[in-house]
Structure formats: structure tokens, C-alpha cells
Enzyme design. Structure first.
Site, PDB file in Angstrom:
ATOM      1  N   LYS A 129     110.986 -20.130  64.691  1.00 17.07           N
ATOM      2  CA  LYS A 129     112.188 -19.874  64.931  1.00 17.07           C
ATOM      3  C   LYS A 129     113.569 -21.034  65.265  1.00 17.07           C
ATOM      4  O   LYS A 129     112.500 -20.461  67.004  1.00 17.07           O
ATOM      5  CB  LYS A 129     112.761 -18.749  64.494  1.00 17.07           C
ATOM      6  CG  LYS A 129     114.231 -18.730  64.247  1.00 17.07           C
ATOM      7  CD  LYS A 129     114.529 -17.203  64.351  1.00 17.07           C
ATOM      8  CE  LYS A 129     116.316 -17.343  64.427  1.00 17.07           C
ATOM      9  NZ  LYS A 129     117.170 -16.082  64.308  1.00 17.07           N
ATOM     10  N   ARG A 137     126.300 -17.343  61.661  1.00 17.79           N
ATOM     11  CA  ARG A 137     126.872 -16.597  62.336  1.00 17.79           C
ATOM     12  C   ARG A 137     128.719 -16.007  62.520  1.00 17.79           C
ATOM     13  O   ARG A 137     128.798 -15.438  62.304  1.00 17.79           O
ATOM     14  CB  ARG A 137     127.316 -17.699  63.670  1.00 17.79           C
ATOM     15  CG  ARG A 137     126.159 -17.762  64.520  1.00 17.79           C
ATOM     16  CD  ARG A 137     125.420 -17.857  65.345  1.00 17.79           C
ATOM     17  NE  ARG A 137     124.688 -17.889  65.980  1.00 17.79           N
ATOM     18  CZ  ARG A 137     124.012 -19.134  66.578  1.00 17.79           C
ATOM     19  NH1 ARG A 137     124.731 -20.106  67.098  1.00 17.79           N
ATOM     20  NH2 ARG A 137     122.067 -19.639  66.989  1.00 17.79           N
ATOM     21  N   ARG A 183     120.817 -19.647  72.116  1.00 21.97           N
ATOM     22  CA  ARG A 183     119.457 -18.956  72.039  1.00 21.97           C
ATOM     23  C   ARG A 183     118.134 -19.768  72.779  1.00 21.97           C
ATOM     24  O   ARG A 183     117.683 -19.036  72.119  1.00 21.97           O
ATOM     25  CB  ARG A 183     119.088 -18.121  70.788  1.00 21.97           C
ATOM     26  CG  ARG A 183     120.442 -17.502  70.530  1.00 21.97           C
ATOM     27  CD  ARG A 183     119.660 -16.415  68.935  1.00 21.97           C
ATOM     28  NE  ARG A 183     121.054 -16.443  68.047  1.00 21.97           N
ATOM     29  CZ  ARG A 183     121.967 -15.299  68.538  1.00 21.97           C
ATOM     30  NH1 ARG A 183     122.578 -14.765  69.740  1.00 21.97           N
ATOM     31  NH2 ARG A 183     122.857 -14.631  67.921  1.00 21.97           N
ATOM     32  N   GLU A 236     103.109 -19.727  68.100  1.00 25.61           N
ATOM     33  CA  GLU A 236     104.149 -18.615  67.841  1.00 25.61           C
ATOM     34  C   GLU A 236     102.795 -17.908  66.397  1.00 25.61           C
ATOM     35  O   GLU A 236     103.751 -16.862  66.801  1.00 25.61           O
ATOM     36  CB  GLU A 236     105.096 -19.330  67.885  1.00 25.61           C
ATOM     37  CG  GLU A 236     105.826 -19.725  68.823  1.00 25.61           C
ATOM     38  CD  GLU A 236     106.299 -18.491  69.570  1.00 25.61           C
ATOM     39  OE1 GLU A 236     106.513 -17.002  69.286  1.00 25.61           O
ATOM     40  OE2 GLU A 236     107.527 -19.170  70.391  1.00 25.61           O
ATOM     41  N   LYS A 278     111.308 -21.767  60.664  1.00 23.43           N
ATOM     42  CA  LYS A 278     112.866 -21.565  59.839  1.00 23.43           C
ATOM     43  C   LYS A 278     113.651 -22.746  61.240  1.00 23.43           C
ATOM     44  O   LYS A 278     113.307 -22.531  62.058  1.00 23.43           O
ATOM     45  CB  LYS A 278     113.838 -19.777  60.544  1.00 23.43           C
ATOM     46  CG  LYS A 278     115.054 -20.131  60.243  1.00 23.43           C
ATOM     47  CD  LYS A 278     115.401 -18.889  60.461  1.00 23.43           C
ATOM     48  CE  LYS A 278     116.590 -18.153  60.781  1.00 23.43           C
ATOM     49  NZ  LYS A 278     117.727 -17.141  61.208  1.00 23.43           N
ATOM     50  N   SER A 321     121.534 -20.867  56.635  1.00 22.02           N
ATOM     51  CA  SER A 321     123.255 -21.156  56.456  1.00 22.02           C
ATOM     52  C   SER A 321     123.152 -22.681  55.871  1.00 22.02           C
ATOM     53  O   SER A 321     124.367 -23.312  55.119  1.00 22.02           O
ATOM     54  CB  SER A 321     123.718 -20.424  56.428  1.00 22.02           C
ATOM     55  OG  SER A 321     123.343 -20.860  58.615  1.00 22.02           O
ATOM     56  N   TYR A 368     119.697 -19.431  49.908  1.00 21.60           N
ATOM     57  CA  TYR A 368     121.423 -18.645  49.561  1.00 21.60           C
ATOM     58  C   TYR A 368     121.446 -18.522  47.832  1.00 21.60           C
ATOM     59  O   TYR A 368     122.274 -19.030  47.133  1.00 21.60           O
ATOM     60  CB  TYR A 368     122.525 -19.399  50.791  1.00 21.60           C
ATOM     61  CG  TYR A 368     122.375 -18.993  51.885  1.00 21.60           C
ATOM     62  CD1 TYR A 368     122.505 -17.536  52.123  1.00 21.60           C
ATOM     63  CD2 TYR A 368     121.625 -19.129  53.095  1.00 21.60           C
ATOM     64  CE1 TYR A 368     122.512 -16.565  53.077  1.00 21.60           C
ATOM     65  CE2 TYR A 368     121.611 -18.968  54.067  1.00 21.60           C
ATOM     66  CZ  TYR A 368     122.306 -17.800  54.325  1.00 21.60           C
ATOM     67  OH  TYR A 368     121.761 -17.265  55.870  1.00 21.60           O
TER      68      TYR A 368
HETATM   69  C1  PBG Z   1     119.485 -13.780  63.485  1.00 22.07           C
HETATM   70  C2  PBG Z   1     119.244 -14.773  62.893  1.00 22.07           C
HETATM   71  C3  PBG Z   1     119.730 -15.621  62.296  1.00 22.07           C
HETATM   72  C4  PBG Z   1     119.534 -16.317  60.744  1.00 22.07           C
HETATM   73  C5  PBG Z   1     118.430 -15.075  60.579  1.00 22.07           C
HETATM   74  N1  PBG Z   1     118.729 -14.406  61.220  1.00 22.07           N
HETATM   75  C6  PBG Z   1     121.086 -16.467  63.465  1.00 22.07           C
HETATM   76  C7  PBG Z   1     120.235 -16.792  64.908  1.00 22.07           C
HETATM   77  O1  PBG Z   1     119.572 -16.950  65.149  1.00 22.07           O
HETATM   78  O2  PBG Z   1     121.328 -17.350  65.369  1.00 22.07           O
HETATM   79  C8  PBG Z   1     120.547 -17.543  60.480  1.00 22.07           C
HETATM   80  C9  PBG Z   1     119.982 -17.548  59.247  1.00 22.07           C
HETATM   81  C10 PBG Z   1     120.434 -18.545  58.460  1.00 22.07           C
HETATM   82  O3  PBG Z   1     121.252 -19.313  59.285  1.00 22.07           O
HETATM   83  O4  PBG Z   1     121.214 -18.553  57.050  1.00 22.07           O
HETATM   84  N2  PBG Z   1     119.328 -12.711  63.670  1.00 22.07           N
END
Ligand code: PBG
Length: 341
Positions: free
Chosen positions: A211, A221, A234, A250, A265, A291, A330
Site C-alpha cells: 500500500k 478522506r 502517512r 512487504e 494499492k 478513490s 467504485y
Molecule cells: C485506510 C484506508 C485508506 C483507503 C483505504 N483504507 C486511506 C488511507 O490510507 O489514507 C483509501 C481507499 C481509496 O482511496 O479509495 N483506512
């Protein structure tokens, strides 16, 4: 006669001609297609919010809403009817219920737990119910773990027991699969041990293994109403987008810790990573078309600059072509309508 004279009969044996010949009709193209995107590949992300009286649209994710528990169950039924085999659930507590340790994440009566139970009740075993397991939606500082008051950094090891507790409460509420997304070291092992200790051997783990610290999570967010305190990010725990080999490290760690499936991701910006992972492991590989990837398509389509559904289909097909077995998107509902159940 020149060898490239079109009337030269030998020309028809040229490899280029052979390729063209197989593109002539839709049926031929269908017959020789290497990648077959199916509704079976798709997982739909869903949001459920505590204290809502009716669904709330998410401006940066047109077509996606924060659900009430009731509308969540209705939407789950609709997606199930379209043949979508998996749902992943994210929850928003009431803003006043957020705290430093994200206690609503593991409250047996928390919004995710209630949402899971409602979906389970609505669709039974017809859909694989995945619970995103993280704290950021539930902490008042917006980080994925507990923040050490002295260093101001996320305390990896102190966070693990909370992930374990969250996973247990999600399994108890009906989740088939726990998907830890916080990128804490040892999170898969901690969750596996907790599940096994609670006689939940059958509950699977889909690890957000590779990730990346991506700017493409922006609309998410907004969807979950998370702002990281002090304009933080992060990057201290998610992967650096510049690194490819690191993703394999990982993934290997997560499989060694007991992950049943692994995920990359975001998806489209990391097709190389998806291909690497697919080639290296035997477990199912997921990819999350996130997203921002969705929002980019919707925004350009809204302006009439691109054909949104066509671009969506092309992108999600590319994610499958790269090697993903499971695609979180989505667009799942829209694609299911096109692909047929
Ligand atoms: C963290 C989480 C995130 C997403 C899924 N789980 C956001 C992040 O790491 O800041 C992002 C998913 C997306 O952007 O569609 N709980």
C-alpha cells in the site's frame, strides 16, 4: 514483384496480417481475447455512517454515498442481485465519538459492526463480506494507529492489539474476510493469532500488503471524513511510490504472517507491482482502484472530455491484465450492469 506488393500472395502469411485478421469482427476479438473481465472479479467498497438519517452524497466521489445502516443493506442486496461477489465496508463514527485510540473501531456495537450484521442479514452468504480493519476513521488525529505522545509518531507495536480487537469484533459481526489497511508491521500475524485464539480459523485475511503513500486517496478522506492532524501524512508507514522491489518484501512478509490474499494499492499507477506480485505468489492477488482513480475519470467525463464508462472499463481491464484476481472498485456496480451477472 516486390515482397511488400499487396498483390503478393505471400503477404497474407506475414505475422502482421495474421494479427489483423483476428481483429476483424467482434466475435473474433471475443474469441481471442487474453483478458476476460467478469463481474466475478469485482469488490464494491461501501461506506456506512453513524447517526445519518438518510444517505449523504460524497462530492468528490460522484455516485458514491455514505449510507445509513438501512440503505447499506439495500445497496448490498442490489449489488448482490447484479452478481457482485464481494463488498468491503468502511465506517464513519459520529464525529464526537472519535478519540485518540479509535475505540469505535472495536466497539462491538460500532457502526462497522452494525453495518456488517445488517448486510449479513440482508444477503446471507451470497456475498463475501470484507471488513476494512484500520483505526484512521475512528481516531481524532486521523492516523492509522496510536500516536506516541512523546515522539508524535505512530506507535506500531502499541497499535497491534487494537487491530486484533477490531478484527475480532468484525468477525463476530459477520465479516468473512478481515482486510488490515493500516500498514503496521506485524498486523497480519497479530490478527491471525487473535482470530485463531477466538476459534475463528475460518475467517480469512486480505492484506493490504503493498500500500503506497498515494495522493490518490484524497476523495476517500472526504468519504470517511478523515483529516490527518497537523497536515501530517502517512509516509512514515505507507510505501514510497518510488519503490518497486520493496513491494515484494512487504508481500512476502504478509504471506509469511498468514495472509490468505494480498493486495496492491492503488491499482493503475502500480500495474508493474501487480504484475510482479502475480508472478511471485500463489495466493489470490487483489488490486484497489482507489478513490482518486475513480474521481479522475468521473471529473473528466462530467466535462465531456472522455467517455467515462469506456475509460472505466479500459482501466479495470488493464488492472486484470496486469494480474489482479480481485479488483476493488467504485465502478463495481456500473461494471456489473455492463458485464452481466
Ligand atoms: C485506510 C484506508 C485508506 C483507503 C483505504 N483504507 C486511506 C488511507 O490510507 O489514507 C483509501 C481507499 C481509496 O482511496 O479509495 N483506512
Amino acid at each position: 514483384m516486390s515482397p511488400i506488393d499487396p498483390s503478393n500472395p505471400a503477404l497474407s502469411a506475414f505475422p502482421a496480417r495474421r494479427l489483423r485478421r483476428l481483429r476483424r469482427t467482434p466475435a473474433l476479438r471475443r474469441l481471442v481475447a487474453e483478458t476476460r473481465l467478469s463481474v466475478d472479479d469485482l469488490v464494491a467498497p461501501l461506506f456506512v455512517a453513524d447517526g445519518l438519517l438518510e444517505p449523504h452524497p460524497i462530492a468528490s466521489l460522484p455516485g458514491v454515498v455514505q449510507h445509513t445502516v438501512d440503505t447499506l443493506a439495500t445497496e448490498a442486496k442490489r449489488l448482490c442481485g447484479l452478481g457482485v461477489p464481494g463488498l468491503i465496508l468502511f465506517g464513519l463514527p459520529r464525529p464526537e465519538d472519535k478519540d485518540a485510540i479509535g475505540s469505535q473501531a472495536f466497539d462491538p456495537d460500532g457502526i462497522v459492526q452494525r453495518g456488517l450484521a445488517a448486510v449479513r442479514e440482508a444477503v446471507g452468504d451470497a456475498v463475501v463480506l470484507i471488513a476494512d480493519c484500520c483505526l484512521d476513521e475512528f481516531t481524532d488525529h486521523g492516523h492509522c494507529g496510536i500516536v506516541d505522545p512523546v515522539t508524535g509518531e505512530v506507535d506500531n507495536d502499541a497499535t497491534l492489539p487494537l487491530y486484533a480487537q477490531t478484527a475480532l469484533s468484525q468477525a463476530a459481526a459477520g465479516a468473512d474476510v478481515i482486510a488490515p489497511s493500516g500498514m503496521m508491521d506485524g498486523q497480519v500475524a497479530a490478527i491471525r493469532a487473535a482470530l485463531d485464539g477466538d476459534d475463528r480459523d475460518e475467517t480469512a485475511i486480505l492484506a493490504y500488503a503493498a500500500k503506497y503513500a498515494s495522493a490518490l486517496y484524497g476523495p476517500f478522506r472526504e468519504a470517511v471524513d478523515v483529516t490527518i492532524a497537523g497536515g501530517g501524512d502517512r509516509r512514515g508507514y505507507q510505501q514510497d511510490p518510488r519503490n518497486r522491489r520493496e513491494a515484494m518484501a512487504e508481500v512476502s512478509l504478509d504471506i509469511a504472517e498468514g495472509a490468505d490474499m494480498v493486495m496492491v494499492k492503488p491499482a493503475l499507477t502500480y500495474l508493474d507491482v501487480i504484475a510482479d506480485v502475480r508472478a511471485a505468489v500463489d495466493v489470490p492477488v487483489g488490486a484497489y482502484h482507489v478513490s482518486g482513480e475513480y474521481a479522475l475519470i468521473q471529473a473528466a467525463a462530467e466535462r465531456g472530455w472522455i467517455d467515462g464508462p469506456a475509460v472505466a472499463l479500459e482501466q479495470i481491464t488493464a488492472v486484470k491484465r496486469a494480474g489482479a484476481d480481485i479488483i476493488l472498485t467504485y465502478f463495481a456496480g456500473d461494471l456489473a450492469e455492463v458485464l452481466g451477472g
